[in-house]
Design a protein around this motif. Structure first.
Motif: not given
Length: 371
Positions: A260-262, A265
């Protein structure tokens, strides 16, 4: 020395290149659609021709040609024409829509949760539809005078669809209240709500009479026996929207493989992605369960089959799963209405009997390939 912006840009390019290599397609999208389209057409012809009253391919061509005005000579046996237009073709069309809806929803949810065994039960669609259907069966349609006037014979389907939508909305809202609204939180909320809704359904079933219990049992086993053109047209807008708009989320689902974070980003709007997948999956599965009951393993097994043949790229996996679900359910329905003729085997039983060993084989084969 590279600046911080150049370092980030270089990292993003590497990540995108890695995803592209991982998702490399063995076939072009045109070939994927052509192969599955031809297979679906063959299944449709086989299904409409097979039954207690056999209809040959030449008779099918004659029936269709006479209906569309290409010829003015009707076939000799009018009974076959009635069976084709009134009984078999609506049932085949409903099977195509239900199978396609379950397939595309299963593939999208597996991509969203990054879990190969994810399906519509994780977000409460099936359990919510079952609960509301059981409530209607328990309280009897005659107590729903207003709804009965609007929906008529489709009161049960209408209630099941509302139940699927309400339960899914509850899971989504709880995931935002109890946590940051991430996929993991949504999964945990879905498990909790499914357990609670399942307990309520079990309580209702325990209190049911013998007649009500029989109705509940047959509904939960799934069937396309009540198919007609009105049912097909009622499901078409919901499944059609899901099949049409779900592929637009494929690129974001591909990036979600990194986490999710990548993905965020790299520009993925996680809130819109989760909301879009859940709404479209609920529309497809909710409408399918509402008219056909609970049909398991289609949304679970079909994406695995398509992924193993055509690759994991969601741009092709979502469309391929829609075609694959339609093919599998059309064949399963043909078998279910002919294997115990003149009776009919509930299609949910057949998909579970065939889907379970095949799914275990897929898991074993994937593990063997990794070794």
């Amino acid at each position: 020395m590279m600046t911080e912006e150049e370092t980030i840009a270089k990292t993003e390019r590497k990540e995108q290149k890695m995803i592209q290599q991982e998702l490399k397609q063995p076939l072009s999208p045109g070939w994927v659609i052509l192969i599955l389209g031809v297979a679906l057409l063959g299944c449709v012809l086989f299904s409409v021709a097979t039954g207690a009253l056999s209809i040959s391919f030449s008779e099918i061509v004659g029936i269709v040609s006479y209906k569309v005005g290409l010829t003015d000579i009707p076939i000799e046996e009018q009974q076959k024409e009635i069976v084709f237009w009134v009984i078999r073709l609506p049932r085949v069309c409903l099977g195509i829509l239900v199978g396609a809806g379950l397939g595309v929803a299963g593939a999208a949810l597996q991509g969203l949760f990054r879990n190969p065994i994810a399906d519509s039960t994780l977000i409460g669609v099936t359990s919510g539809a079952s609960l509301f259907a059981v409530i209607v069966i328990m309280l009897n349609i005659k107590f729903f005078g207003i709804i009965n006037e609007i929906a008529g014979a489709y009161t049960l389907s209408f209630a099941a669809f509302i139940g699927a939508a309400v339960t899914t909305a509850l899971v989504y809202q709880l995931s935002k209240i109890t946590g940051e609204g991430g996929v993991a939180t949504m999964l945990l909320c879905g498990i909790a709500i499914n357990a609670f809704v399942g307990a309520l359904t079990g309580l209702m079933t325990y209190m049911a009479t013998d007649e009500q219990l029989r109705t509940i049992t047959f509904w939960t086993l799934g069937s396309l026996g009540g198919a007609n053109w009105t049912t097909v047209l009622s499901v078409l807008p919901f499944v059609g929207c899901s099949i049409l708009f779900m592929p637009y989320l494929a690129k974001s689902l591909n990036l979600l493989v990194l986490g999710e974070s990548q993905a965020a980003h790299l520009g993925v709007n996680m809130v819109k992605l989760k909301r879009g997948v859940i709404i479209l999956a609920t529309m497809a599965v909710g409408s399918s369960v509402a008219v056909a009951g609970t049909i398991g393993f289609v949304g679970l097994v079909v994406p695995h089959i398509i992924r193993s043949i055509f690759g994991p790229d969601n741009r092709y996996l979502l469309v391929g799963s829609a075609f694959g679900g339609a093919i599998v359910l059309t064949l399963a329905d043909t078998i279910s209405r002919t294997i115990v003729a003149p009776g009919e085997l509930p299609i949910g039983i057949l998909t579970a009997l065939l889907g379970t060993p095949f799914f275990l084989y897929l898991l074993w084969n994937q593990k063997r390939n990794r070794v």
